[in-house]
Design an enzyme around this catalytic site. Structure first.
Site, short mmCIF file in Angstrom:
data_model
loop_
_atom_site.label_atom_id
_atom_site.label_comp_id
_atom_site.label_asym_id
_atom_site.label_seq_id
_atom_site.Cartn_x
_atom_site.Cartn_y
_atom_site.Cartn_z
N GLY A 1 66.68 -21.50 -7.88
CA GLY A 1 66.52 -20.25 -8.61
C GLY A 1 65.49 -20.40 -9.72
CB CYS A 2 63.38 -17.91 -11.46
SG CYS A 2 64.60 -16.58 -11.62
CE1 TYR A 3 66.44 -16.27 -16.75
CE2 TYR A 3 67.93 -15.45 -15.03
CZ TYR A 3 67.12 -15.22 -16.13
OH TYR A 3 67.00 -13.94 -16.62
CB THR B 1 62.73 -23.56 -11.40
OG1 THR B 1 63.17 -23.53 -10.05
CG2 THR B 1 61.35 -24.22 -11.48
CB ALA B 2 62.46 -22.10 -16.35
#
Length: 348
Positions: free
Chosen positions: A160-162, A164-165
């Site tokens: 997911g994007c969150y 990953t960051a």
């Protein structure tokens, strides 16, 4: 071979993009259009079935002048070799087992196969997993942390994007036991992360000039972060009125009197061989990596409190979704990691 010194055989893989009418699926189409090793031959989108891609998404018209969306039920699995799946959570479970049994390589951008525990999936998604036997069999597609595992993989679960960051910002410090809890993660995200389906929360009069926290204490990406980082954390995402972009600020207590200089040097050494992670001196902004497959990271240590502040930004549709999917696929196939990916952000 015309040139005996430079002769190469290009083996282009036929691809299906399942869920291609959504934001993440459309981004896969955009990036695949210029990838020298991919040819999209199938694009599904039940809500747009029968329509030309160029009619639905004019920005893709030149790249796909004749491609039409098809219904998922109508696809012929013999017509493609890899499937990039961009469906809402829960939807991949019905198609992934069939694809794998048919010998199709699967790169799933959704959440269905990121977790390794059926119990965790049930607890955080509120429903039983329909293919529990496949949990733990997909390779987690965060290249910077799982590169060797990805080589040769035929089944990839794109993070997911969150997560990953957050993992790219905090991971180097947790991995080396340089931090201790509590871990607190605050994040801002553009509205494209919520998908194309409209809702009251995404209605322009409510969203414009506004910002709000959501998913407090129960956002589903929390368990994914905890699984990847091996620590318990408190995660609070916020919706902000921009189309793309993600900015994460994460907090943890330091150990061994870590300084900002030492923390920055650790980030630089951790990502010295990673083309898609850029260590920046100043705190990254939400706009810095837009349009690219880059994640910008930085760090500070507050000498007064001893807290570490880890920061990152990325484009939630590129490094947070479609770009990461193609980056992981590149590694799995033995291609150059950045092949076909945009490596420069849009500025201003």
């Amino acid at each position: 071979c015309i040139n005996q010194h430079f002769c190469a055989i290009i083996l282009i893989m036929k691809a299906a993009v399942i869920g291609a009418s959504g934001y993440a699926g459309s981004e896969v189409l955009r990036l695949a259009a210029t990838h020298p090793e991919l040819e999209v031959v199938v694009a599904t989108g039940d809500s747009a079935s029968g329509r030309l891609v160029r009619e639905h998404t004019p920005a893709l018209g030149v790249s796909y002048p004749d491609l039409r969306y098809s219904a998922l039920a109508d696809i012929e699995m013999d017509s493609f070799e890899v499937a990039f799946i961009a469906l809402p959570h829960g939807a991949s479970q019905g198609i992934v087992p069939q694809l794998l049994e048919h010998g199709v390589m699967v790169v799933d951008l959704g959440a269905d196969f990121r977790l390794t525990s059926a119990q965790d999936y049930h607890a955080w998604y509120g429903e039983a997993h329909q293919a529990p036997g496949l949990l733990g069999t997909a390779t987690y597609g965060l290249v910077e942390r799982h590169r060797e595992e990805l080589r040769g993989s035929r089944f990839i679960a794109v993070p997911g994007c969150y997560p990953t960051a957050t993992s790219l910002a905090l991971g180097p410090f947790i991995d080396r036991a340089l931090t201790d809890g509590p871990y607190v993660v605050n994040a801002l995200s553009g509205v494209s992360g919520a998908g194309r389906t409209p809702s009251d929360r995404l209605h322009f009069p409510r969203l414009a000039g506004n910002a709000e926290a959501y998913g407090l204490t129960g956002h589903r990406h929390t368990i994914e972060m905890q699984q990847e980082l091996g620590v318990e954390l408190l995660f609070t995402p916020h919706l902000v009125p921009v189309s793309r972009g993600m900015l994460v600020t994460a907090y943890a207590r330091t150990v061994d009197s870590l300084s900002t200089t030492q923390a920055m040097e650790l980030l630089r050494s951790s990502y010295s061989s990673d083309s898609c992670v850029v260590v920046v001196e100043e705190p990254p902004t939400l706009k810095d990596p837009l349009g690219s497959n880059l994640c910008c990271v930085s760090v500070r240590v507050d000498p007064r409190t001893g807290w570490l502040i880890a920061m990152s930004s990325l484009d939630n549709l590129v490094k947070g979704a479609a770009g990461q999917a193609i980056q992981a696929w590149n590694v799995a196939m033995g291609h150059a990691e950045t092949l076909g990916l945009p490596m420069s952000g849009l500025t201003p």
